[in-house]
Design a protein around this motif. Sequence first.
Motif, PDB file in Angstrom:
ATOM      1  N   HIS A   3       8.849  33.722  23.273  1.00  0.00           N
ATOM      2  CA  HIS A   3       8.876  34.868  22.372  1.00  0.00           C
ATOM      3  C   HIS A   3       9.890  34.694  21.241  1.00  0.00           C
ATOM      4  CE1 HIS A   3       6.834  38.340  24.770  1.00  0.00           C
ATOM      5  NE2 HIS A   3       6.007  37.386  24.422  1.00  0.00           N
ATOM      6  N   ALA A   4      11.112  34.205  21.631  1.00  0.00           N
ATOM      7  CA  ALA A   4      12.192  34.089  20.632  1.00  0.00           C
ATOM      8  C   ALA A   4      11.793  33.113  19.517  1.00  0.00           C
ATOM      9  CB  ALA A   4      13.470  33.629  21.317  1.00  0.00           C
ATOM     10  N   ASP A   5      11.149  31.998  19.883  1.00  0.00           N
ATOM     11  CA  ASP A   5      10.735  31.007  18.874  1.00  0.00           C
ATOM     12  C   ASP A   5       9.638  31.580  17.978  1.00  0.00           C
ATOM     13  OD1 ASP A   5      12.477  29.249  20.030  1.00  0.00           O
ATOM     14  OD2 ASP A   5      10.963  28.363  21.357  1.00  0.00           O
ATOM     15  N   LEU A   6       8.689  32.276  18.634  1.00  0.00           N
ATOM     16  CA  LEU A   6       7.594  32.872  17.869  1.00  0.00           C
ATOM     17  C   LEU A   6       8.145  33.874  16.857  1.00  0.00           C
ATOM     18  CD1 LEU A   6       4.973  33.448  20.716  1.00  0.00           C
ATOM     19  CD2 LEU A   6       4.553  32.156  18.615  1.00  0.00           C
ATOM     20  N   LYS A   7       9.077  34.689  17.321  1.00  0.00           N
ATOM     21  CA  LYS A   7       9.659  35.715  16.437  1.00  0.00           C
ATOM     22  C   LYS A   7      10.350  35.071  15.234  1.00  0.00           C
ATOM     23  CE  LYS A   7      10.427  39.331  19.839  1.00  0.00           C
ATOM     24  NZ  LYS A   7      11.357  39.857  20.817  1.00  0.00           N
ATOM     25  N   GLU A   8      11.094  34.009  15.486  1.00  0.00           N
ATOM     26  CA  GLU A   8      11.796  33.333  14.390  1.00  0.00           C
ATOM     27  C   GLU A   8      10.798  32.766  13.385  1.00  0.00           C
ATOM     28  OE1 GLU A   8      14.982  30.197  15.062  1.00  0.00           O
ATOM     29  OE2 GLU A   8      15.640  31.995  16.162  1.00  0.00           O
ATOM     30  N   LYS A   9       9.736  32.143  13.916  1.00  0.00           N
ATOM     31  CA  LYS A   9       8.720  31.532  13.039  1.00  0.00           C
ATOM     32  C   LYS A   9       8.000  32.619  12.225  1.00  0.00           C
ATOM     33  CE  LYS A   9       7.140  27.039  14.143  1.00  0.00           C
ATOM     34  NZ  LYS A   9       8.123  26.274  14.723  1.00  0.00           N
ATOM     35  N   ILE A  10       7.705  33.746  12.876  1.00  0.00           N
ATOM     36  CA  ILE A  10       7.021  34.843  12.169  1.00  0.00           C
ATOM     37  C   ILE A  10       7.917  35.353  11.034  1.00  0.00           C
ATOM     38  CG2 ILE A  10       6.263  37.264  12.393  1.00  0.00           C
ATOM     39  CD1 ILE A  10       5.292  36.510  15.254  1.00  0.00           C
ATOM     40  N   GLY A 268       1.718  35.424  19.123  1.00  0.00           N
ATOM     41  CA  GLY A 268       0.972  34.207  18.773  1.00  0.00           C
ATOM     42  C   GLY A 268      -0.131  34.518  17.760  1.00  0.00           C
ATOM     43  N   ASP A 269      -0.825  35.657  17.962  1.00  0.00           N
ATOM     44  CA  ASP A 269      -1.887  36.046  17.015  1.00  0.00           C
ATOM     45  C   ASP A 269      -1.308  36.310  15.625  1.00  0.00           C
ATOM     46  OD1 ASP A 269      -3.888  36.027  18.996  1.00  0.00           O
ATOM     47  OD2 ASP A 269      -3.417  38.095  19.587  1.00  0.00           O
ATOM     48  N   ILE A 270      -0.133  36.935  15.599  1.00  0.00           N
ATOM     49  CA  ILE A 270       0.501  37.274  14.309  1.00  0.00           C
ATOM     50  C   ILE A 270       0.879  35.995  13.560  1.00  0.00           C
ATOM     51  CG2 ILE A 270       2.557  38.354  13.256  1.00  0.00           C
ATOM     52  CD1 ILE A 270       2.358  40.482  15.523  1.00  0.00           C
ATOM     53  N   LEU A 271       1.467  35.053  14.279  1.00  0.00           N
ATOM     54  CA  LEU A 271       1.870  33.794  13.640  1.00  0.00           C
ATOM     55  C   LEU A 271       0.642  33.025  13.140  1.00  0.00           C
ATOM     56  CD1 LEU A 271       4.074  31.856  12.798  1.00  0.00           C
ATOM     57  CD2 LEU A 271       3.983  30.822  15.070  1.00  0.00           C
ATOM     58  N   LYS A 272      -0.410  33.020  13.950  1.00  0.00           N
ATOM     59  CA  LYS A 272      -1.631  32.296  13.564  1.00  0.00           C
ATOM     60  C   LYS A 272      -2.233  32.923  12.301  1.00  0.00           C
ATOM     61  CE  LYS A 272      -5.912  30.346  15.422  1.00  0.00           C
ATOM     62  NZ  LYS A 272      -6.481  30.285  14.099  1.00  0.00           N
ATOM     63  N   ALA A 273      -2.280  34.273  12.275  1.00  0.00           N
ATOM     64  CA  ALA A 273      -2.858  34.962  11.115  1.00  0.00           C
ATOM     65  C   ALA A 273      -2.064  34.645   9.848  1.00  0.00           C
ATOM     66  CB  ALA A 273      -2.879  36.470  11.366  1.00  0.00           C
ATOM     67  N   LEU A 274      -0.743  34.624   9.990  1.00  0.00           N
ATOM     68  CA  LEU A 274       0.109  34.340   8.826  1.00  0.00           C
ATOM     69  C   LEU A 274      -0.045  32.896   8.363  1.00  0.00           C
ATOM     70  CD1 LEU A 274       3.499  36.107   9.527  1.00  0.00           C
ATOM     71  CD2 LEU A 274       2.307  36.095   7.336  1.00  0.00           C
ATOM     72  N   THR A 275      -0.211  31.991   9.309  1.00  0.00           N
ATOM     73  CA  THR A 275      -0.370  30.569   8.973  1.00  0.00           C
ATOM     74  C   THR A 275      -1.723  30.338   8.297  1.00  0.00           C
ATOM     75  OG1 THR A 275       0.934  30.124  10.946  1.00  0.00           O
ATOM     76  CG2 THR A 275      -0.206  28.248   9.966  1.00  0.00           C
ATOM     77  N   ASP A 276      -2.772  30.939   8.874  1.00  0.00           N
ATOM     78  CA  ASP A 276      -4.140  30.738   8.348  1.00  0.00           C
ATOM     79  C   ASP A 276      -4.442  31.665   7.172  1.00  0.00           C
ATOM     80  OD1 ASP A 276      -4.261  29.165  10.570  1.00  0.00           O
ATOM     81  OD2 ASP A 276      -5.717  30.404  11.672  1.00  0.00           O
ATOM     82  N   MET A 277      -3.626  32.697   6.973  1.00  0.00           N
ATOM     83  CA  MET A 277      -3.904  33.796   6.015  1.00  0.00           C
ATOM     84  C   MET A 277      -5.294  34.388   6.293  1.00  0.00           C
ATOM     85  SD  MET A 277      -1.298  34.463   4.196  1.00  0.00           S
ATOM     86  CE  MET A 277      -1.663  35.155   2.606  1.00  0.00           C
ATOM     87  N   ALA A 278      -5.577  34.554   7.572  1.00  0.00           N
ATOM     88  CA  ALA A 278      -6.853  35.086   8.038  1.00  0.00           C
ATOM     89  C   ALA A 278      -6.665  35.558   9.497  1.00  0.00           C
ATOM     90  CB  ALA A 278      -7.936  34.020   7.975  1.00  0.00           C
TER      91      ALA A 278
END
Length: 302
Positions: A3-10, A268-278
């Motif tokens: 979670h902590a890594d995901l949050k930082e990346k987001i 994970g879904d939030i990070l993926k959406a931001l990475t893909d812009m979709a």
Amino acid sequence: MEHADLKEKIKATLKEKNGILLAHYYQRDEVQEIADFTGDSLGLSFEAARTKADVIVFAGVHFMAESASILSPEKTVLLPRFDAGCALADTITVEALEKEKKKYPGAAVVTYINSSAAIKAASDICCTSANAVRVVQSLAEKRVLMIPDGNLARYAAKFTDKEIIPWGGACPVHQDLTPAEVLAVKARHPGAKFAAHPECREEVLKLADFVGSTSGIIEYAGKIGDTTLIFGTELGILYQLRTRYPAKTFIPASEKMVCETMKLTTLGDILKALTDMAPAVKVPAAIRVPAKRCLDRMLAVG
Ligand code: 13P
Ligand code: SF4
């Protein structure tokens, strides 16, 4: 990833893309925790309308992202889980609404924000659970069709002398809470006040000391001197209640009040959406323009 890594990346990706993360109070705890703004439907609409960000990531359900896109069409609005729908919004179609309008010519159509963009486009004004009575009172018409939530319509009718014609839709999460369940919890916590969301059925609202939107319930919990409060709404609100008032005890009227679609969105879904812009939500102009009129009219009421 933790979670902590995901949050930082987001957080880093939001900064890089000039994005903002909006989350409804029913979202998972960890999503609410990193959101730039958490709120009820009304608060989130205001935020979507005024943000200077280029990208809005909406941790919520489809109608919320749609409303954000209607209010800020020049922005990219991402809905990390495109399958996050709303069972209440699905209880009415444009065809059914047009049929209803023909039965009551001249009636104003007030649509709860929990509805599709197409329904908003075919309505006169929007409302949320926080401003439904104010919206109804702002209308010149004496007769009002209130869609799609019948419970909210019947609740609002108590505070106005207008003729309210409710649609028969309901949110299953709130509709399933029974008076017997509330009475049983009250019996286990004698003297504790009970705060309920207006999407609950009328017999449940009769047992409530306070009826209001999620932000109304949070505010009420802070204002009362009591240390224990029973609440009748989706369990996600517990994150806000516990964070804001750690010395108080909050008891759900039912442990079953979980909205499955609100809980779909993970970090994970939030990070993926931001990475893909979709996936992005975009409303075609033919629907967006009349739907925006309906939302703007509500925002002007406040
Ligand atoms: P509010 O955010 O207006 O309290 O509504 C709750 C709800 O059911 C949103 O889906
Ligand atoms: Fe829709 Fe009810 Fe879930 Fe809110 S809690 S999104 S009204 S199904």
